[in-house]
Scaffold this motif. Structure first.
Motif, PDB file in Angstrom:
ATOM      1  N   ARG A  77       0.842  -1.191   0.000  1.00 34.13           N
ATOM      2  CA  ARG A  77       0.000   0.000   0.000  1.00 34.13           C
ATOM      3  C   ARG A  77       0.878   1.240   0.000  1.00 34.13           C
ATOM      4  O   ARG A  77       1.915   1.291   0.639  1.00 34.13           O
ATOM      5  CB  ARG A  77      -0.907   0.018   1.234  1.00 34.13           C
ATOM      6  CG  ARG A  77      -1.953  -1.096   1.235  1.00 34.13           C
ATOM      7  CD  ARG A  77      -2.783  -1.025   2.500  1.00 34.13           C
ATOM      8  NE  ARG A  77      -3.798  -2.065   2.499  1.00 34.13           N
ATOM      9  CZ  ARG A  77      -5.017  -1.914   2.036  1.00 34.13           C
ATOM     10  NH1 ARG A  77      -5.372  -0.761   1.524  1.00 34.13           N
ATOM     11  NH2 ARG A  77      -5.888  -2.902   2.080  1.00 34.13           N
ATOM     12  N   ARG A 113       1.618   3.485   3.470  1.00 33.84           N
ATOM     13  CA  ARG A 113       2.443   2.921   4.527  1.00 33.84           C
ATOM     14  C   ARG A 113       3.857   3.473   4.418  1.00 33.84           C
ATOM     15  O   ARG A 113       4.435   3.525   3.336  1.00 33.84           O
ATOM     16  CB  ARG A 113       2.484   1.405   4.430  1.00 33.84           C
ATOM     17  CG  ARG A 113       1.185   0.728   4.812  1.00 33.84           C
ATOM     18  CD  ARG A 113       1.082   0.549   6.305  1.00 33.84           C
ATOM     19  NE  ARG A 113      -0.284   0.219   6.709  1.00 33.84           N
ATOM     20  CZ  ARG A 113      -0.638   0.026   7.961  1.00 33.84           C
ATOM     21  NH1 ARG A 113       0.249   0.151   8.926  1.00 33.84           N
ATOM     22  NH2 ARG A 113      -1.893  -0.256   8.262  1.00 33.84           N
ATOM     23  N   THR A 121      -2.813 -11.360   5.448  1.00 36.83           N
ATOM     24  CA  THR A 121      -3.253 -10.671   6.659  1.00 36.83           C
ATOM     25  C   THR A 121      -4.651 -10.104   6.431  1.00 36.83           C
ATOM     26  O   THR A 121      -4.938  -9.515   5.385  1.00 36.83           O
ATOM     27  CB  THR A 121      -2.274  -9.542   7.025  1.00 36.83           C
ATOM     28  OG1 THR A 121      -2.087  -8.695   5.877  1.00 36.83           O
ATOM     29  CG2 THR A 121      -0.928 -10.099   7.451  1.00 36.83           C
ATOM     30  N   GLY A 134      -6.157  -7.829   8.446  1.00 40.88           N
ATOM     31  CA  GLY A 134      -6.309  -6.460   8.923  1.00 40.88           C
ATOM     32  C   GLY A 134      -7.042  -6.374  10.241  1.00 40.88           C
ATOM     33  O   GLY A 134      -7.121  -5.283  10.835  1.00 40.88           O
ATOM     34  N   PRO A 184      -1.365  -4.675   8.735  1.00 41.27           N
ATOM     35  CA  PRO A 184      -2.212  -4.134   7.655  1.00 41.27           C
ATOM     36  C   PRO A 184      -2.726  -5.257   6.769  1.00 41.27           C
ATOM     37  O   PRO A 184      -2.138  -6.337   6.687  1.00 41.27           O
ATOM     38  CB  PRO A 184      -1.262  -3.209   6.889  1.00 41.27           C
ATOM     39  CG  PRO A 184       0.109  -3.713   7.204  1.00 41.27           C
ATOM     40  CD  PRO A 184       0.043  -4.261   8.601  1.00 41.27           C
ATOM     41  N   GLU A 185      -3.802  -5.011   6.098  1.00 43.42           N
ATOM     42  CA  GLU A 185      -4.451  -6.039   5.293  1.00 43.42           C
ATOM     43  C   GLU A 185      -3.707  -6.274   3.982  1.00 43.42           C
ATOM     44  O   GLU A 185      -3.176  -5.347   3.373  1.00 43.42           O
ATOM     45  CB  GLU A 185      -5.890  -5.621   4.993  1.00 43.42           C
ATOM     46  CG  GLU A 185      -6.690  -6.652   4.221  1.00 43.42           C
ATOM     47  CD  GLU A 185      -8.094  -6.182   3.911  1.00 43.42           C
ATOM     48  OE1 GLU A 185      -8.854  -6.964   3.292  1.00 43.42           O
ATOM     49  OE2 GLU A 185      -8.438  -5.029   4.261  1.00 43.42           O
ATOM     50  N   TYR A 220      -1.090  -8.572   3.218  1.00 41.52           N
ATOM     51  CA  TYR A 220       0.288  -9.054   3.115  1.00 41.52           C
ATOM     52  C   TYR A 220       0.319 -10.586   3.189  1.00 41.52           C
ATOM     53  O   TYR A 220      -0.367 -11.197   4.019  1.00 41.52           O
ATOM     54  CB  TYR A 220       1.146  -8.478   4.232  1.00 41.52           C
ATOM     55  CG  TYR A 220       1.482  -7.018   4.029  1.00 41.52           C
ATOM     56  CD1 TYR A 220       2.576  -6.631   3.265  1.00 41.52           C
ATOM     57  CD2 TYR A 220       0.688  -6.018   4.591  1.00 41.52           C
ATOM     58  CE1 TYR A 220       2.877  -5.299   3.070  1.00 41.52           C
ATOM     59  CE2 TYR A 220       0.977  -4.682   4.392  1.00 41.52           C
ATOM     60  CZ  TYR A 220       2.070  -4.327   3.629  1.00 41.52           C
ATOM     61  OH  TYR A 220       2.367  -3.008   3.432  1.00 41.52           O
ATOM     62  N   ASP A 229       1.896   3.319   9.776  1.00 42.69           N
ATOM     63  CA  ASP A 229       0.716   3.866   9.115  1.00 42.69           C
ATOM     64  C   ASP A 229       0.950   5.355   8.881  1.00 42.69           C
ATOM     65  O   ASP A 229       1.429   6.061   9.776  1.00 42.69           O
ATOM     66  CB  ASP A 229      -0.516   3.652   9.996  1.00 42.69           C
ATOM     67  CG  ASP A 229      -1.796   3.791   9.189  1.00 42.69           C
ATOM     68  OD1 ASP A 229      -1.702   4.255   8.043  1.00 42.69           O
ATOM     69  OD2 ASP A 229      -2.867   3.442   9.705  1.00 42.69           O
ATOM     70  N   SER A 289      -0.762   7.613  11.461  1.00 43.99           N
ATOM     71  CA  SER A 289      -0.704   7.241  12.868  1.00 43.99           C
ATOM     72  C   SER A 289       0.161   8.214  13.655  1.00 43.99           C
ATOM     73  O   SER A 289       0.901   9.025  13.085  1.00 43.99           O
ATOM     74  CB  SER A 289      -0.159   5.823  13.024  1.00 43.99           C
ATOM     75  OG  SER A 289       1.195   5.771  12.623  1.00 43.99           O
TER      76      SER A 289
END
Length: 289
Positions: free
Chosen positions: A114, A117, A223, A225, A231-232, A234, A272, A275
């Protein structure tokens, strides 16, 4: 008639005179008539082999010296070439190492799924000596923005997450550790399952999978998430076997991690973009407060 007891010989002066006269006569005859030419040719034919034999030792010695000098020069040149070859081999090994390192970093940086990131490359500097604990230490810490619970990946997929942080180092627990579990989903069917470490770097076990599951051998687990840690999207592992034993409450499903957990060296720390925690670059450390 009596014979005298001592005969008087010719004097030395007379002998010298006769010898000189004869010599001048021979010189005159040779100069005018060439009378001594056959004699000269005969004497030359006799003396030539002697002259040749006299020169042979000198020529042999010169040839031996020349060969020794050439051999010594070849030995020196061979030794020099050998040293140059060793030096070039050392450089080639360094070049090959740098090429592999460059390729590894390229794959590592290209593994980001992504764009939102942030990431930072870290290097493994120590491995936990406890055979029942799968953890490694990396060369990044709080002064680089590393935080507890931070996800860690490599060029192939998920590695684990940060469990403790120091100023310049951090400890990462691998997904193969018995105390670690990660929420995943099957890429084909979307089924969500928990991948649990079993203390083997080449194996994960999926928890609480019903016998009627639609999971298949070869399915890729990503993943999900869920949980807010990883994170979603991977890659985590690929299903290797599914055993549906009705005597057990759940099917026994095992998967192989996509990352080479037993020989990891370069890792990627993820942040993130929106974040609170953010990576700190070396140029940021140098800025005045």
């Amino acid at each position: 008639m009596s014979t005298p007891l001592f005969v008087r010989s010719v004097s030395l002066k007379v002998r010298l005179t006769l010898a000189l006269s004869l010599a001048f006569l021979l010189i005159f005859l040779d100069h005018r008539l060439g009378a001594m030419q056959p004699v000269r040719l005969f004497l030359n034919s006799i003396v030539s082999p002697v002259q040749y034999l006299a020169v042979v030792p000198e020529q042999a010695l010169d040839s031996l010296i020349s060969q020794l000098q050439s051999r010594r020069a070849l030995i020196i040149e061979n030794e020099s070439l050998r040293e140059d070859m060793l030096a070039l081999r050392g450089q080639m090994q360094r070049y090959e190492f740098l090429m592999l390192e460059n390729e590894r970093l390229r794959r590592l940086l290209a593994s980001e799924a992504r764009e939102d990131r942030l990431r930072m490359v870290a290097e493994v500097i120590a491995v936990d000596s406890d055979p029942f604990s799968h953890q490694v230490v990396v060369n990044k810490g709080t002064r680089h923005g590393v935080f507890i619970g931070q996800p860690v990946i490599d060029a192939q997929g998920v590695i684990g997450q940060v469990t403790s942080v120091g100023v310049s180092t951090a400890r990462v627990i691998l997904i193969s550790d018995q105390s670690h579990a990660i929420p995943t989903r099957a890429a084909e069917s979307g089924i969500r399952v928990i991948a649990q470490g079993v203390g083997d770097t080449s194996m994960l076990e999926l928890m609480h999978v019903p016998h009627s599951t639609e999971l298949r051998v070869g399915d890729m687990l990503l993943t999900s998430g869920l949980g807010g840690v990883f994170p979603e999207g991977y890659p985590v592992a690929r299903i290797q076997s599914i055993v549906r034993d009705e005597s057990l409450p759940f099917a026994r499903v095992r998967a192989v991690p996509v990352a080479n957990l037993d020989r990891i060296r370069m890792l990627l720390l993820l942040w993130d973009a929106d974040s609170y925690e953010q990576p700190i670059r070396p140029e940021q450390e140098a800025e005045p407060l």
